[in-house]
Design an enzyme around this catalytic site. Structure first.
Site, PDB file in Angstrom:
ATOM      1  N   PHE B 121     114.726 -13.667  32.864  1.00 15.79           N
ATOM      2  CA  PHE B 121     115.584 -12.692  32.211  1.00 15.79           C
ATOM      3  C   PHE B 121     116.971 -12.795  32.807  1.00 15.79           C
ATOM      4  CE2 PHE B 121     114.954  -8.560  29.799  1.00 15.79           C
ATOM      5  CZ  PHE B 121     114.092  -9.090  28.873  1.00 15.79           C
ATOM      6  N   GLN B 234     125.972   0.725  29.348  1.00 15.10           N
ATOM      7  CA  GLN B 234     125.589  -0.644  29.018  1.00 15.10           C
ATOM      8  C   GLN B 234     125.496  -0.871  27.510  1.00 15.10           C
ATOM      9  OE1 GLN B 234     121.472  -2.447  29.955  1.00 15.10           O
ATOM     10  NE2 GLN B 234     122.901  -3.635  31.195  1.00 15.10           N
ATOM     11  N   HIS B 236     124.030  -3.414  25.116  1.00 21.27           N
ATOM     12  CA  HIS B 236     123.112  -4.555  25.106  1.00 21.27           C
ATOM     13  C   HIS B 236     123.710  -5.601  24.176  1.00 21.27           C
ATOM     14  CE1 HIS B 236     119.544  -6.991  24.629  1.00 21.27           C
ATOM     15  NE2 HIS B 236     118.913  -6.268  25.534  1.00 21.27           N
ATOM     16  N   LEU B 250     117.264  -2.789  18.902  1.00 13.78           N
ATOM     17  CA  LEU B 250     117.251  -3.799  19.950  1.00 13.78           C
ATOM     18  C   LEU B 250     116.555  -5.105  19.544  1.00 13.78           C
ATOM     19  CD1 LEU B 250     118.078  -4.107  22.903  1.00 13.78           C
ATOM     20  CD2 LEU B 250     115.775  -3.403  23.519  1.00 13.78           C
ATOM     21  N   GLU B 253     115.923  -9.167  25.048  1.00 18.90           N
ATOM     22  CA  GLU B 253     116.473 -10.241  25.864  1.00 18.90           C
ATOM     23  C   GLU B 253     115.418 -11.317  26.075  1.00 18.90           C
ATOM     24  OE1 GLU B 253     118.700  -8.585  29.039  1.00 18.90           O
ATOM     25  OE2 GLU B 253     118.562 -10.368  30.275  1.00 18.90           O
ATOM     26  N   ARG B 314     123.965  -8.848  31.185  1.00 21.96           N
ATOM     27  CA  ARG B 314     124.197  -8.231  29.876  1.00 21.96           C
ATOM     28  C   ARG B 314     125.664  -7.922  29.622  1.00 21.96           C
ATOM     29  NH1 ARG B 314     118.966  -4.163  29.384  1.00 21.96           N
ATOM     30  NH2 ARG B 314     117.527  -5.834  28.867  1.00 21.96           N
ATOM     31  N   HIS B 379     123.129   0.814  24.714  1.00 24.11           N
ATOM     32  CA  HIS B 379     121.724   0.704  25.070  1.00 24.11           C
ATOM     33  C   HIS B 379     121.298   1.605  26.221  1.00 24.11           C
ATOM     34  CE1 HIS B 379     117.842  -1.132  25.412  1.00 24.11           C
ATOM     35  NE2 HIS B 379     118.087  -1.695  26.570  1.00 24.11           N
ATOM     36  N   ARG B 414     123.059  -2.758  34.635  1.00 25.37           N
ATOM     37  CA  ARG B 414     121.626  -2.888  34.904  1.00 25.37           C
ATOM     38  C   ARG B 414     121.114  -4.234  34.436  1.00 25.37           C
ATOM     39  NH1 ARG B 414     117.107  -2.301  31.940  1.00 25.37           N
ATOM     40  NH2 ARG B 414     118.072  -1.281  30.136  1.00 25.37           N
TER      41      ARG B 414
END
Ligand code: SF4
Ligand code: SF4
Ligand code: FES
Lengths: 244, 608
Positions: B121, B234, B236, B250, B253, B314, B379, B414
């Site tokens: 990730f 954040q 995304h 969403l 990822e 991100r 997000h 994050r």
């Protein structure tokens, strides 16, 4: 802009009527979008449950043109232009308001199921091929559409004797977990009432997660119940060849 | 006097996503009496939407991994703004929390050796995300739910809390209503754990559900706690952009973790151009090396190839996509292309089943046959209620917070996968902290002030009174306006002028919120609920805008066009927002300093 005609059930505790609304259609729109449009532009008190808008939480169950479905997955372009779209609450559970019903019975049923019971000394090694089935069952989003459509609950209201397909799936996910040691067969037979299912497969047809409820969960458990209670010799032979 | 139901618990947990459920399970296990309140039905909280996985250094796939690497990745991803102690606890305890989920019945995907499989990730040096296809959040919430229902705590479903009550400066209870029929309810409680999630509904394009209306942040603020680092929001990088109804939803990822490629309208794979100098060495040098990395990952083999540039953090990827679109190289519906269709179709369906269905059912796109269109979506909020790392207690005695509504853990940005682990690590610590606190109180009886209850009732009755007046405002119209303001002036790129305009507009909007009114009955009335939610969203939105204006640098998810550089001095302070009478007070408070032995972990990395 083209318009859709929605007939939405409005009212509290079963007393209500279908109200007609005109909603402008956008590309790719789903019925939940139309309901939200009404909520924002016509009547903010219109009651509907939803969370994810992506068919992942199982909140927005209703009946669209008489068919149990997730509102967020019901595409408007599946209907003929000009066709009236009726939206009403799921029938099997007590009505609260508009599209919202009281599904708390399901949560009570869930509590009665013997939870996952691994052996204290389990070493937690198991393989992908051992869990394909269990993972299929664990996809369940608890939309209760299968509960809604099952005739044992819907037409005969036998909530006293039958847990319904959702919880057959749940029990199967536990029974088939490679490290589970509990025996739920007696409860599957007596409390959950698996014998009341006559394999009509209506539940499988409506499941938005494509879980093969009848073939993969209910029928194998029916067989286990038969082996356990009606065919001890068969059970003995099977146990020699199968291992569990 | 109006009627209300009364319940009494030692610990009341508000919110039943991953953090709330884990907190309730822990507090119960400590032998105190627990109640759990949730706005939706049990098992529907936003945790259900988490897809890619839960980060924990189990080292099942990459054996070089350990908590120290995870800790360093997390701090680097957060651009040093993280509370170091939270990041440490998180990295150390996540593996045990994941194993615990497995013991409670979670069925993670397996390695060939029969252990929990882990995937790559963004921002994680090693393959670290334990997952179940792309529905890891569902697995987690169902596991905790099925564990929770046998722990003997009470669950109050479809119930919302509108006010925290105190005896002096201590927490003594909470007041709220049932969504189902609008009846009021008083919870007497010695300790409260807030686990209410984020603030997404303040923005136009968001991956968040209706529940994300900043309830915990606003309740805590109102009760005297402070909110830190609210400027760090954040976006995304990959949300759906089409059709309009699903805009913002969403796209995990995990697609990039499995080898998904980002390209623009000129078919150029652009991410390599946006890698910050400092991290370039961690990524592949060309497409050929990326390809080797992906092939090894699919085959489950080790490789010396480095990961593809799409797996940058991100904040970077979101800015890159935003810039590509803005400069005219976007896809037809205003995003960019994300492509996994070059891989074997059956494998894609197996590893990313819900993405497959999401695009097929909602957008008529077959992701095994062609690319998806994706763009940034609001997000997550890194900032939130300030807590002590080890107990999760706020500065209000008896008030605890865990999960997204708390702040500090993730710093300025994050990492994907660190949210699910955050929930179970800090959910547990909050449950433990609250139970210990209650035991420490002994038989200390706490009082509830009747005037406070009366005020809470009046606040909730008001929208119906207003609704009778001619100039009443539709709460949904106000929300739309709020969304517009936040997305336009407090969005992904910020500058002083926009932020000042945004703050002025929010101030005006506050007057409108006072006029939000509804008709009809209290029975399941979403418009009425929205009136109350607006108040919470306004507090969080103002906190975000003021905090963003005060941070004169670009760091992590906070990008200022007028201050494009990072200012090392500013990493020493948290932005703190608290209530001062009727005004919002902003302070810069000293950030806890990392001990030497942890600093060394970073020094070592740099010499490498
Ligand atoms: S197959 Fe069984 S459980 Fe499913 S709908 Fe028919 S009777 Fe009900
Ligand atoms: S089994 Fe399928 S239809 Fe039944 S509740 Fe689960 S997801 Fe819904
Ligand atoms: S809103 Fe989640 S399934 Fe429809």
């Amino acid at each position: 802009m083209p318009e859709a005609i929605l007939k939405v059930f409005r009212g509290e505790k079963d007393s209500g009527t279908f109200e007609t609304y005109k909603v402008p259609i956008e590309e790719g729109m789903v019925v939940l979008d139309a309901i939200h449009y009404i909520q924002q532009n016509n009547d903010p008190s219109l009651a509907v449950r939803w969370n994810c808008k992506a068919a992942k939480c199982g909140s927005c169950s209703a009946e669209v043109n008489g068919r149990p479905a997730l509102l967020c997955k019901s595409r408007m372009d599946k209907f003929e232009p000009g066709q009236e779209i009726t939206v009403q609450p799921i029938k099997t559970f007590p009505h609260l308001k508009d599209l919202v019903t009281d599904v708390s019975w399901n949560y009570e049923v869930n509590k009665k199921i013997t939870p996952f019971t691994p052996a204290p000394d389990a070493n937690w090694t198991f393989y992908q091929e051992d869990i394909e089935r269990v993972q299929e069952f664990r996809k369940c989003i608890e939309c209760f559409l299968c509960q809604d459509v099952c005739h044992v609950l819907r037409d005969h209201n036998r909530k006293d004797a039958f847990y319904g397909p959702r919880f057959m799936v749940r029990m199967a996910s536990l029974e088939m977990h490679p490290l589970d040691t509990a025996n739920r067969l007696k409860s599957i037979k007596e409390d959950a009432g698996i014998g009341m299912c006559n394999i009509t497969k209506c539940c499988t047809e409506v499941c938005p997660e494509d879980i093969h409820i009848t073939d993969n969960a209910i029928i194998p458990m029916k067989e286990r119940v038969v082996d356990e209670f009606y065919d001890p010799i068969g059970k003995f032979l099977k146990s020699i060849f199968a291992g569990k | 006097m109006a009627n209300y139901e009364v319940h009494e618990h030692d610990v009341l947990v508000i919110g039943a996503g991953g953090a709330g459920l884990r907190a309730a399970i822990e507090a119960s296990a400590q032998g105190v009496n627990v109640g759990l309140v949730c706005k939706s039905l049990l098992g529907k909280a936003h945790t259900v939407m988490a897809e890619g996985g839960v980060a924990a250094a189990l080292a099942n796939v990459d054996e070089q991994d350990d908590w120290k690497v995870h800790f360093v990745d997390t701090m680097n991803g957060g651009k040093g703004m993280n509370n170091w102690r939270m990041a440490q606890l998180h990295a150390q305890e996540a593996p045990e929390r994941v194993r615990e989920l497995e013991r409670w019945g979670a069925v993670f995907d397996r390695t060939k050796e029969g252990k929990i499989l882990q995937r790559a990730f963004g921002g994680h040096k090693y393959k670290r995300l334990c997952h179940v296809g792309d529905r890891t959040g569902l697995e987690m919430i169902r596991t905790l739910q099925d564990q929770g229902i046998h722990r003997g705590f009470n669950v109050y479903m479809e119930c919302a809390v509108t006010k925290l009550l105190k005896d002096g400066d201590r927490i003594s209870g909470a007041f709220g209503y049932y969504r189902e029929d609008g009846r009021y309810v008083l919870f007497k409680a010695k300790a409260i754990v807030l686990a209410t999630g984020g603030v997404g509904k303040a923005f136009t394009v968001t991956s968040n559900s209706w529940e994300y209306t900043a309830d915990g942040q606003a309740l805590a603020y109102d009760a005297g706690a402070d909110l830190i680092d609210m400027e760090f929001v954040q976006f995304h990088p990959t949300g759906m952009v089409w059709p309009p109804g699903v805009r913002g939803i969403l796209v995990t990822e995990g697609v990039r973790g499995e080898g998904g490629i980002l390209t623009n309208s000129e078919k150029k794979r652009f991410m390599r151009d946006y890698l910050p100098e400092s991290t370039k060495s961690e990524f592949s040098v060309d497409d050929e090396e990326s390809k080797r990395w992906v092939e090894a990952a699919i085959a489950g083999q080790k490789t010396d190839a480095k990961r593809p540039p799409e797996l940058s953090t991100r904040d970077n990827v979101a800015r890159a996509i935003y810039t590509e679109v803005k400069e005219g190289r976007g896809s037809p519906h205003g995003g960019v292309f994300l492509d996994i269709s070059y891989q074997d179709a059956a494998r894609v369906r197996k590893k990313l089943p819900s993405m497959y269905h999401q695009f097929k059912d909602l957008a008529d796109v077959d992701i095994t046959a062609g690319p998806m269109e994706v763009g940034p979506t609001m997000h997550y909020i890194m900032g939130g209620i300030r807590v002590e790392a080890d107990t999760q207690q706020t500065r209000v005695p008896g008030l605890f917070a865990a999960g997204e509504c708390s702040g500090g853990m993730h710093g300025a940005n994050r990492l994907g996968g660190n949210s699910l682990s955050d929930l179970i690590v800090f959910g547990r610590l909050a449950g433990l902290g609250a139970a210990e606190y209650v035991k420490g109180l002994g038989n200390n009886a706490l009082a509830i002030n009747n005037d406070h209850i009366e005020a809470a009732i009046k606040e909730m009755d008001e929208p119906f009174e207003i609704g009778k007046q001619a100039d009443a405002k539709n709460p949904y119209d106000i929300q739309k306006e709020l969304n517009q303001i936040m997305s336009t002036y407090v969005g992904i790129f910020r500058n002083e002028e926009d932020l000042t305009t945004g703050i002025a507009k929010l101030k005006n909007l506050k007057e409108q919120v006072k006029k939000a009114g509804v008709k009809g009955s209290k029975v399941f009335n979403p418009g009425w609920h929205m009136c109350r939610d607006l108040t919470n969203m306004m507090i969080a939105s103002e906190a975000i805008a003021h905090s963003a204006l005060s941070r004169k640098e670009s760091r992590g998810a906070h990008s200022r066009l007028d201050f494009t550089e990072l200012d090392p001095e500013l990493a020493k302070f948290n932005t703190s927002i608290s209530k001062d009478g009727d005004a919002m007070k902003l302070e810069k408070t000293a950030k806890p300093v990392m001990p030497e032995e942890l600093k060394e972990l970073f020094a070592k990395k740099e010499t490498k």
